[in-house]
Design a protein around this motif. Structure first.
Motif, PDB file in Angstrom:
ATOM      1  N   ILE A  26       3.183   7.958  -3.072  1.00  0.00           N
ATOM      2  CA  ILE A  26       3.853   8.565  -1.719  1.00  0.00           C
ATOM      3  C   ILE A  26       3.164   8.186  -0.885  1.00  0.00           C
ATOM      4  CG2 ILE A  26       3.152  10.784  -2.137  1.00  0.00           C
ATOM      5  CD1 ILE A  26       6.491   9.706  -0.671  1.00  0.00           C
ATOM      6  N   GLU A  27       1.909   8.414  -0.955  1.00  0.00           N
ATOM      7  CA  GLU A  27       0.860   7.976   0.366  1.00  0.00           C
ATOM      8  C   GLU A  27       0.896   6.273   0.909  1.00  0.00           C
ATOM      9  OE1 GLU A  27      -0.051   8.699  -2.724  1.00  0.00           O
ATOM     10  OE2 GLU A  27      -1.788  10.328  -2.799  1.00  0.00           O
ATOM     11  N   LYS A  28       1.832   5.563   0.121  1.00  0.00           N
ATOM     12  CA  LYS A  28       1.706   4.181   0.818  1.00  0.00           C
ATOM     13  C   LYS A  28       3.236   4.322   1.510  1.00  0.00           C
ATOM     14  CE  LYS A  28      -0.387   1.430  -2.926  1.00  0.00           C
ATOM     15  NZ  LYS A  28      -0.251   0.363  -3.950  1.00  0.00           N
ATOM     16  N   ALA A  29       3.947   5.347   1.194  1.00  0.00           N
ATOM     17  CA  ALA A  29       5.259   5.301   2.054  1.00  0.00           C
ATOM     18  C   ALA A  29       5.035   5.680   3.258  1.00  0.00           C
ATOM     19  CB  ALA A  29       6.146   6.128   1.400  1.00  0.00           C
ATOM     20  N   PHE A  30       4.178   6.674   3.532  1.00  0.00           N
ATOM     21  CA  PHE A  30       3.666   7.364   4.714  1.00  0.00           C
ATOM     22  C   PHE A  30       2.724   6.424   5.562  1.00  0.00           C
ATOM     23  CE2 PHE A  30       4.736  11.460   2.840  1.00  0.00           C
ATOM     24  CZ  PHE A  30       5.573  11.943   3.856  1.00  0.00           C
TER      25      PHE A  30
END
Length: 334
Positions: free
Chosen positions: A214-218
């Motif tokens: 999910i970090e990559k999405a942010f």
């Protein structure tokens, strides 16, 4: 409808999440305040403001899960209530943006108020019925439309302005304003209940949407927002005629409703559906008293408050972490 919604997002949730993250962060103020900042304060203050905006979602994505106990702190009842109290300000900023931008068109101020109210009521019903995934999809659709209209509008108004461009100063005497706005922006994402819900939903959901990093999405959402700000800067050079103002009003509306929907949904997340519905209706009713604040006034009031809340929460999270660590060491020693 809901099954089709799930299947679309399930194929590539990272892109859908990133677009929703960028769309939620945008708000009407990102265009209106961005153009005002460039024209009134200068190029350097704008770049600092844009830096804070771009970093906000990236900083949240990178550190929210790494700072020990931080998610636990924001998941506590008291912090949920505090975040919930901040959500109406975000809703009012979005609605103020819609009203403000239509006031310069033939539709007028009253027409802008009616449009803002109509969208608010629509999303209160939609989100009550379909929840998070309906917000992700509506954000994705509106943000794709934003990119298309923004690109076309920027090109058209720059061509029509010809040699009659707005003169932007470097703003070296306003660097302090730029730094202040940058610092006020960076912690802002930590008070978005919707972002924490995305973290939890990604970790475990009942809809079969695959788990991602999910970090990559942010981070992707932050860069997507930064790309959008390039066009806002170019737009600050242009002069708008009547037709361009109408197109701009549509653009601001698309930007505003993405944030409006996310924060109306955040009210449901914080207070539950029954109480949340009552609060959302109250937000719509009370909005008329907040219109005189304008977009920048409402944003400044909210941003000044939230920076202290985020700093306090991070400090408390570390205190909680080290205290728990100390207790564990004592238990091991015994």
């Amino acid at each position: 409808m809901f099954k089709n919604l799930i299947s679309k997002i399930a194929k590539n949730p990272k892109i859908f999440y990133a677009m929703s993250i960028a769309a939620t962060w945008a708000n009407a103020g990102s265009l209106l305040n961005g153009v005002t900042t460039a024209q009134d304060n200068g190029i350097i203050p704008y770049l600092l403001w844009a830096l804070g905006n771009t970093l906000a979602c990236i900083v949240f994505g990178v550190f929210a899960l790494k700072i020990p106990k931080l998610v636990n702190v924001f998941d506590s009842r008291i912090m949920k209530i505090i975040m919930g109290i901040m959500c109406p300000f975000q809703c009012w900023i979005s609605m103020n943006g819609i009203q403000t931008v239509f006031s310069t068109t033939p539709i007028g101020k009253v027409g802008g108020i009616i449009i803002a109210l109509a969208f608010a009521i629509f999303f209160i019903i939609l989100l009550y019925k379909y929840g998070l995934l309906s917000n992700v999809l509506s954000d994705h659709i509106s943000w794709i439309a934003v990119y298309g209209i923004l690109f076309a509008l920027t090109v058209v108004v720059l061509i029509l302005s010809k040699e009659n461009y707005q003169v932007l100063q470097m703003g070296t005497d306003q660097i302090g304003v730029g730094i202040k706005n940058c610092l006020l922006l960076i912690p802002g994402a930590f008070l978005y209940p919707y972002y924490y819900e995305l973290l939890k939903y990604n970790n475990k959901n009942s809809d079969g949407v695959k788990k991602i990093k999910i970090e990559k999405a942010f981070v992707l959402g932050g860069f997507a927002f930064g790309f959008y700000l390039i066009f806002i800067f170019l737009m600050a050079y242009a002069k708008f005629g009547m037709v361009a103002n109408i197109i701009k009003a549509i653009l601001v509306t698309l930007i505003a409703i993405s944030s409006l929907s996310s924060f109306l949904y955040s009210i449901y997340l914080t207070f539950g559906k029954k109480l949340g519905t009552g609060i959302n209706i109250l937000i719509v009713v009370l909005w008329q008293f907040l219109i005189p604040l304008g977009v920048m006034g409402a944003w400044t009031l909210m941003a000044s408050i939230r920076v202290y809340i985020v700093i306090s929460a991070i400090i408390f999270a570390y205190i909680w972490h080290f205290k728990e660590k100390s207790i564990n060491k004592k238990e091991i020693a015994i």
